[in-house]
Design a protein around this motif. Sequence first.
Motif, PDB file in Angstrom:
ATOM      1  N   MET A  51      -4.797  28.548 -19.817  1.00 46.46           N
ATOM      2  CA  MET A  51      -3.560  29.317 -19.775  1.00 46.46           C
ATOM      3  C   MET A  51      -2.736  29.060 -21.026  1.00 46.46           C
ATOM      4  O   MET A  51      -2.174  29.992 -21.620  1.00 46.46           O
ATOM      5  CB  MET A  51      -2.757  28.921 -18.541  1.00 46.46           C
ATOM      6  CG  MET A  51      -1.454  29.622 -18.437  1.00 46.46           C
ATOM      7  SD  MET A  51      -0.840  29.469 -16.792  1.00 46.46           S
ATOM      8  CE  MET A  51       0.827  29.927 -17.061  1.00 46.46           C
ATOM      9  N   THR A 107       6.375  26.701 -24.659  1.00 48.04           N
ATOM     10  CA  THR A 107       5.810  26.712 -23.305  1.00 48.04           C
ATOM     11  C   THR A 107       4.333  26.380 -23.339  1.00 48.04           C
ATOM     12  O   THR A 107       3.851  25.551 -22.568  1.00 48.04           O
ATOM     13  CB  THR A 107       6.002  28.099 -22.676  1.00 48.04           C
ATOM     14  OG1 THR A 107       7.320  28.526 -22.890  1.00 48.04           O
ATOM     15  CG2 THR A 107       5.672  28.055 -21.214  1.00 48.04           C
ATOM     16  N   MET A 110      -1.140  34.880 -27.337  1.00 49.68           N
ATOM     17  CA  MET A 110      -0.184  35.975 -27.259  1.00 49.68           C
ATOM     18  C   MET A 110       0.897  35.830 -28.292  1.00 49.68           C
ATOM     19  O   MET A 110       1.395  36.816 -28.826  1.00 49.68           O
ATOM     20  CB  MET A 110       0.459  36.002 -25.886  1.00 49.68           C
ATOM     21  CG  MET A 110      -0.302  36.790 -24.895  1.00 49.68           C
ATOM     22  SD  MET A 110       0.568  36.840 -23.376  1.00 49.68           S
ATOM     23  CE  MET A 110       2.147  37.363 -23.948  1.00 49.68           C
ATOM     24  N   HIS A 111       1.314  34.583 -28.564  1.00 46.49           N
ATOM     25  CA  HIS A 111       2.464  34.418 -29.451  1.00 46.49           C
ATOM     26  C   HIS A 111       2.081  34.246 -30.899  1.00 46.49           C
ATOM     27  O   HIS A 111       2.924  34.383 -31.769  1.00 46.49           O
ATOM     28  CB  HIS A 111       3.305  33.216 -29.006  1.00 46.49           C
ATOM     29  CG  HIS A 111       4.136  33.526 -27.810  1.00 46.49           C
ATOM     30  ND1 HIS A 111       5.429  33.967 -27.895  1.00 46.49           N
ATOM     31  CD2 HIS A 111       3.849  33.502 -26.506  1.00 46.49           C
ATOM     32  CE1 HIS A 111       5.901  34.181 -26.680  1.00 46.49           C
ATOM     33  NE2 HIS A 111       4.954  33.909 -25.819  1.00 46.49           N
ATOM     34  N   ILE A 164      -1.519  31.817 -23.813  1.00 45.31           N
ATOM     35  CA  ILE A 164      -0.120  32.013 -24.198  1.00 45.31           C
ATOM     36  C   ILE A 164       0.026  31.821 -25.697  1.00 45.31           C
ATOM     37  O   ILE A 164       0.748  32.561 -26.379  1.00 45.31           O
ATOM     38  CB  ILE A 164       0.796  31.042 -23.435  1.00 45.31           C
ATOM     39  CG1 ILE A 164       0.715  31.330 -21.949  1.00 45.31           C
ATOM     40  CG2 ILE A 164       2.215  31.142 -23.908  1.00 45.31           C
ATOM     41  CD1 ILE A 164       1.505  30.374 -21.128  1.00 45.31           C
ATOM     42  N   MET A 190     -14.064  27.812 -27.880  1.00 44.90           N
ATOM     43  CA  MET A 190     -15.178  26.871 -27.931  1.00 44.90           C
ATOM     44  C   MET A 190     -14.771  25.504 -27.426  1.00 44.90           C
ATOM     45  O   MET A 190     -15.565  24.794 -26.808  1.00 44.90           O
ATOM     46  CB  MET A 190     -15.708  26.747 -29.367  1.00 44.90           C
ATOM     47  CG  MET A 190     -16.324  28.000 -29.903  1.00 44.90           C
ATOM     48  SD  MET A 190     -17.637  28.581 -28.864  1.00 44.90           S
ATOM     49  CE  MET A 190     -18.850  27.327 -29.143  1.00 44.90           C
ATOM     50  N   ILE A 216     -18.749  19.261 -29.193  1.00 42.49           N
ATOM     51  CA  ILE A 216     -18.258  20.625 -29.393  1.00 42.49           C
ATOM     52  C   ILE A 216     -16.740  20.636 -29.373  1.00 42.49           C
ATOM     53  O   ILE A 216     -16.087  21.301 -30.187  1.00 42.49           O
ATOM     54  CB  ILE A 216     -18.836  21.565 -28.317  1.00 42.49           C
ATOM     55  CG1 ILE A 216     -20.311  21.776 -28.572  1.00 42.49           C
ATOM     56  CG2 ILE A 216     -18.124  22.882 -28.299  1.00 42.49           C
ATOM     57  CD1 ILE A 216     -20.963  22.621 -27.528  1.00 42.49           C
ATOM     58  N   ILE A 261     -14.944  25.708 -23.764  1.00 41.29           N
ATOM     59  CA  ILE A 261     -16.341  25.669 -23.320  1.00 41.29           C
ATOM     60  C   ILE A 261     -16.867  24.244 -23.401  1.00 41.29           C
ATOM     61  O   ILE A 261     -17.598  23.775 -22.515  1.00 41.29           O
ATOM     62  CB  ILE A 261     -17.206  26.622 -24.177  1.00 41.29           C
ATOM     63  CG1 ILE A 261     -16.812  28.048 -23.921  1.00 41.29           C
ATOM     64  CG2 ILE A 261     -18.666  26.436 -23.877  1.00 41.29           C
ATOM     65  CD1 ILE A 261     -17.601  29.031 -24.743  1.00 41.29           C
TER      66      ILE A 261
END
Lengths: 175, 346
Positions: free
Chosen positions: B72, B93, B79-80, B76, B28, B19, B31
């Motif tokens: 994390m 980052t 988000m970007h 991030i 995924m 996977i 996971i």
Amino acid sequence: MMTYIVFILSVIFVVSFVGFSSKPSPIYGGLVLIVSGGVGCGIIMNFGGSFLGLMVFLIYLGGMLVVFGYTTAMATEQYPEVWVSNTTVMGVFLLGLLMEVMLVLYVLKSEEVGVVFKFSGVGDWAIYDTGDSGVFSEGIMGVAALYSYGAWVVIVTGWSLFVGVLVILEVTRGD
Amino acid sequence: MNPLIFTTILMTVLLGTMIVMMSSHWLMIWIGFEMNLLAIIPILMKKYNPRTMEASTKYFLTQATASMLLMMAIIINLMHSGQWTITKVFNPTASIIMTSALAMKLGLTPFHFWVPEVTQGISLTSGLILLTWQKLAPMSILYQISPSINLNILLTMAVLSILVGGWGGLNQTQLRKIMAYSSIAHMGWMTAVLVYSPTLTMLNMLIYIMMTLTMFMLFIHSSSTTTLSLSHTWNKTPLTTTLILITLLSMGGLPPLSGFMPKWMIIQELTKNSSIILPTLMAIMALLNLYFYMRLTYSTSLTMFPSTNNMKMKWQFETKRITLLPPLIVMSSLLLPLTPMLSILD
């Protein structure tokens, strides 16, 4: 205060995380988890995810945490550790609280905060109702999409949960 | 363990890695990593004693931390860039955090401390799975994000890994710890060339897996986990002493054996990119690795190591069946003349 409700809820969220990661006895950790679950539900609801918030309460708090509470109650010791009973636990808790307080002051005072991502002051935390969430709520549409386009995700996550139970039984069974 | 459960859990380990390697959605992939981690814990704990439990706990804690860091970095990145597909990582980052997370999963310095301890605490077969199969998934993700990896961090980790892998293995007599430090050093070689030519990373991974498989199979065949018990091989099966010699020298990277091929290609690729000091340092530090392989061959194949007299007359009980040992030995020692074939990879 209502405009900054998400900010306040997120502060309570972080404080309760500090509360259980300073590792008191699991019963008290579960207590703080309930608080953090409820507060997290509040954060999600403020962003419009009423269905997801309900899921948090029903499945997470009402299912998983109840089972966790029962198993911890079976395995508890005579004098479980609270946050004030052990110096280490209290020290870590106070340290976490101190860091959160300093972060909150930093956010409140300065114009722009750039820790990992930039956001400018507390105003970024306020929810502005852009109005158009459509006729359907996003949460329900997400579940519908999960069971139609996301069938593979359902298979994978279902198998992971099943194997998780198998693994735990195998590990605790021993010889 | 119940054979049905064991098969299910082993297949889940395979499924988790598959996977990770096949998914295009970051969630995924995460996971897949978690499924892999969860399912390998009972395999590490096949024998039920405190050492395996401690080793499994250490493995679980480090890998779970790495998965959290990966999550994390994924968020991030979300988000970007606003999307979940795996192309390159759009934020420096997030790229650094993701590289650190994958380095923790691979066992690169400075996150290498779990590798010898976990490998030592588990059985030889579980150690085999740990050091070969478990490296495939993080390496495939590193391959996919290689255009956006910060070069300074990756090269620092690679060079330090080669150094630690060589230096740390010098004081070891336990075979599993030796293989663990060898794994750290080889991971360093693989990640050093990742930004320049990811194909060579995959080549090195392939040849490393073959050589490590061979070594572990030879150890399992003679049921030896220390240098001392390996030195009794001349009495049990004299043929495997020669095979151990050849395979260990191949792992050390000596021509004309196939272990030389990845090192040669990597040094060539690095010098083509105008870095001279780096491959020189890497080649010199690989000598540390070669030293403790040579010490193993000295005590096993080249001398009859001093032992008590009753060790010199061993009973032959039933032979263990080792899967695919002859092809593995041939592949891990004789592949060097096939190097011109690598030109098809361009």
